[in-house]
Design a protein around this motif. Structure first.
Motif, short mmCIF file in Angstrom:
data_model
loop_
_atom_site.label_atom_id
_atom_site.label_comp_id
_atom_site.label_asym_id
_atom_site.label_seq_id
_atom_site.Cartn_x
_atom_site.Cartn_y
_atom_site.Cartn_z
N ASP A 199 5.68 6.71 65.80
CA ASP A 199 5.92 7.66 64.62
C ASP A 199 6.08 7.02 62.95
O ASP A 199 5.48 6.19 62.21
N ARG A 200 6.17 8.70 62.67
CA ARG A 200 5.80 8.68 61.23
C ARG A 200 6.70 8.04 60.27
O ARG A 200 6.00 7.69 59.54
N ASN A 201 7.70 8.24 60.24
CA ASN A 201 8.73 7.26 59.74
C ASN A 201 8.66 5.52 59.51
O ASN A 201 8.36 4.98 58.97
N LYS A 202 8.00 5.01 61.05
CA LYS A 202 8.28 3.72 61.22
C LYS A 202 7.10 3.25 60.74
O LYS A 202 6.16 1.97 59.89
N MET A 204 5.01 4.95 57.84
CA MET A 204 5.52 4.58 56.57
C MET A 204 6.22 2.91 56.20
O MET A 204 5.03 2.58 55.19
N GLU A 205 6.92 2.29 56.61
CA GLU A 205 7.22 1.19 56.27
C GLU A 205 6.60 0.01 56.99
O GLU A 205 7.24 -0.69 56.11
N GLU A 208 3.87 0.09 53.94
CA GLU A 208 4.48 -0.51 52.65
C GLU A 208 4.89 -1.92 53.02
O GLU A 208 4.45 -2.21 52.00
N GLY A 230 2.39 8.98 57.72
CA GLY A 230 3.13 8.11 58.20
C GLY A 230 2.19 7.17 56.37
O GLY A 230 2.92 6.83 55.50
N GLN A 233 1.21 8.81 53.68
CA GLN A 233 2.89 8.51 52.31
C GLN A 233 2.96 7.72 52.31
O GLN A 233 3.07 7.32 50.78
#
Lengths: 321, 211
Positions: A199-202, A204-205, A208, A230, A233
């Motif tokens: 998953d792209r959003n996961k 990204m997190e 981070e 992600g 980003q």
């Protein structure tokens, strides 16, 4: 005279009946047009949309009725889709499973009902459930990425790995292929490995968090392109996009474009259209009597880098100039 | 009363016989040994393939300069005739041989000039990054249906490449120098859709310096 008239009438009626029945036979054949169900793990990811739509289009082009069922990455919804497909009289299922183990029972259910199942891209952990499984050669694709990774890193540095769904065989085939090369070089050290479920959003997190714990890393290897986007980003937000090399896998359109723009270093190009068309062709051959299919058929994955990216487009080869 | 006793005795005898035949004991290490024997051993498979199939078939390798000349004329036919692959797709593998002169000894490969009366071609031979399916697939002698598990045939590639890294290359790398004449037999990967004959890399199965 009367007798001759009667014979003529009988002849006419017989001829008329033959024509009528012949017409009925044609109609019946049309009514019995075979139906192909395309059951796909998710339609939230464009890669799987291409897979499902190509499979349905190919089945229709071969003369069958086709319908797409979305399992929304949910095994119980997938079970419902199988029940519906079997109850609705579908004659074959082109199937992209949600879970290598959890989906076996659904395939066996279809098999028991006499409905052949042709797996696409993702496999089920059974050698005798599906009629055939057409799978991206994830391991070999990631061997090629691993080799390129080592070259780009000059055999040394620190890196992190973002894994896909831990229950999916593709996740581990990709990771194993990559490590079968990279682990040969002791100068390359993996400092963290974490799942982001494709998953792209996961991703990204996750990136981070990893950056906070390991700001010194030189590269990140991601198990698919959505996660690579992600991760990239997150690197942009942290101001590290130029310092940390990103490697993906899939051949998604946005990542192919990112490679052209020299943002992402490389990806593995899978060919969802080839996989889907092969599965539909297999179903067609099954209807025509073929039974001896290879249980698992790998489809070659090609390395896409900044040097050869112009040969590719999203989900496949660019047309020859 | 007597018949009842007989019935009980018969019933007990039947139960004892069934129970005796229903349960049996085996040593745990014996069971584990059988299960281990059933597991696919990629290293053993690769070594057997190397000795009994790959080495005996090296005489079927095509001269690399001849292959590239033919590919330039009729790509589709030559791919169909000479290439192999376990799966489907654009990546295909050829078993090739050649003789040439080393023009550079690099960290990860060597550059070799192949020269005939009419052609000149520079290729590389991998001496560091020996990975991938070229050697496994190039002969066409492995049938994918032999493997029930995807990872098994992946591991066969890994084990074949390990043989090359550990047994074929070290002795060659220890003596090779720029300017040496060499002979080799090996495997190459070519993409049939985007054919690039200017960047050919050979994974060597046999390689030696010749006088």
């Amino acid at each position: 005279m009367l007798r001759l008239f009667a014979i003529k009438n009988i002849f006419t009626i017989t001829l008329f009946s033959l024509v009528l029945f012949a017409g009925c036979k044609t109609d019946t054949t049309q009514d019995q047009k075979k139906k192909v169900a395309v059951i796909v793990s998710t339609l939230n990811n464009p890669w799987f949309v291409v897979l499902a739509q190509t499979a349905a289009a190919k089945a229709e082009a071969l003369g069958y009725e086709a319908k797409i069922f979305d399992s929304q990455n949910n095994t119980s919804l997938e079970a419902d889709n199988f029940d519906n497909a079997i109850a609705s009289g579908y004659n074959a299922i082109l199937f992209n499973p949600t879970d290598a183990d959890g989906s076996v029972v659904n395939v066996l259910k279809a098999k028991a009902a006499g409905v052949p199942v042709f797996c696409m891209d993702r496999e089920v952990n059974s050698t005798d459930a599906a009629t055939s499984q057409i799978l991206s050669d994830n391991y070999s694709g990631c061997v090629a990425i691993g080799k390129y990774f080592v070259e780009q890193m000059h055999k040394q540095g620190k890196y992190v790995e973002i894994l896909g769904l831990v229950g999916d065989n593709n996740t581990w085939n990709r990771s194993k292929g990559f490590h079968s090369v990279v682990d040969v070089y002791p100068g390359l050290k993996m400092v963290a490995q974490q799942s982001a479920d494709f998953d792209r959003n996961k991703a990204m997190e996750t990136m981070e968090t990893m950056l906070q714990a390991h700001p010194e890393i030189n590269a990140v290897f991601c198990g698919n392109d959505a996660m690579a986007s992600g991760a990239y980003q997150a690197l942009v937000a942290a101001g590290k996009a130029n310092d940390i090399k990103v490697f993906g896998f899939d051949g998604a359109e946005d990542v192919v474009n990112s490679i052209k723009d020299k943002k992402i270093v490389a990806t593995g190009m899978q060919f969802p259209k080839v996989i889907a068309q092969t599965a539909a062709n297999d179903a067609d051959e099954y209807f025509k009597g073929k039974r001896d299919f290879p249980k698992k058929m790998p489809v070659a994955v090609e390395l896409v880098t900044q040097e050869n990216v112009n040969e590719y487009m999203g989900y496949g080869k660019a047309p020859n100039p | 009363m007597k018949s009842k006793t007989i019935k009980y005795i018969i019933a007990i005898a039947v139960i004892v016989v069934i129970a005796y035949n229903s349960v049996y004991f085996k040593k745990l290490d014996e069971v584990k040994a059988v299960e281990t024997a059933k597991e696919f051993n990629a290293a053993t498979y690769a070594q057997n393939f190397w000795n009994n199939k790959l080495l005996p078939s090296l005489n079927k390798a095509i001269e690399l300069t001849q292959l590239t000349a033919m590919l330039s004329v009729d790509t589709a036919k030559i791919f169909e005739t000479y290439s192999h692959a376990l799966g489907i797709g654009n990546l295909r593998y050829f078993l090739v041989k050649g003789k040439g002169q080393i023009t550079a000894v690099n960290e990860d490969d060597i550059s070799v000039l192949l020269q005939t009366d009419i052609t000149k071609q520079t290729i590389t031979i991998a001496t560091e990054y020996v990975f991938g399916n070229a050697v496994r697939d190039a002969t066409g002698l492995i049938d994918i249906n032999e493997f029930s598990n995807t990872m098994d045939f992946n591991n066969v590639s890994a084990e074949l490449n390990k043989i090359i890294r550990e047994k074929v290359l070290p002795s060659f790398k220890s003596v090779v120098k720029n300017g040496n004449a060499i002979e080799f037999v090996g495997a190459i990967e070519l993409n049939k859709e985007h054919l690039n004959l200017s960047k050919i890399e050979v994974v060597p199965v046999e390689i030696k310096v010749v006088q």
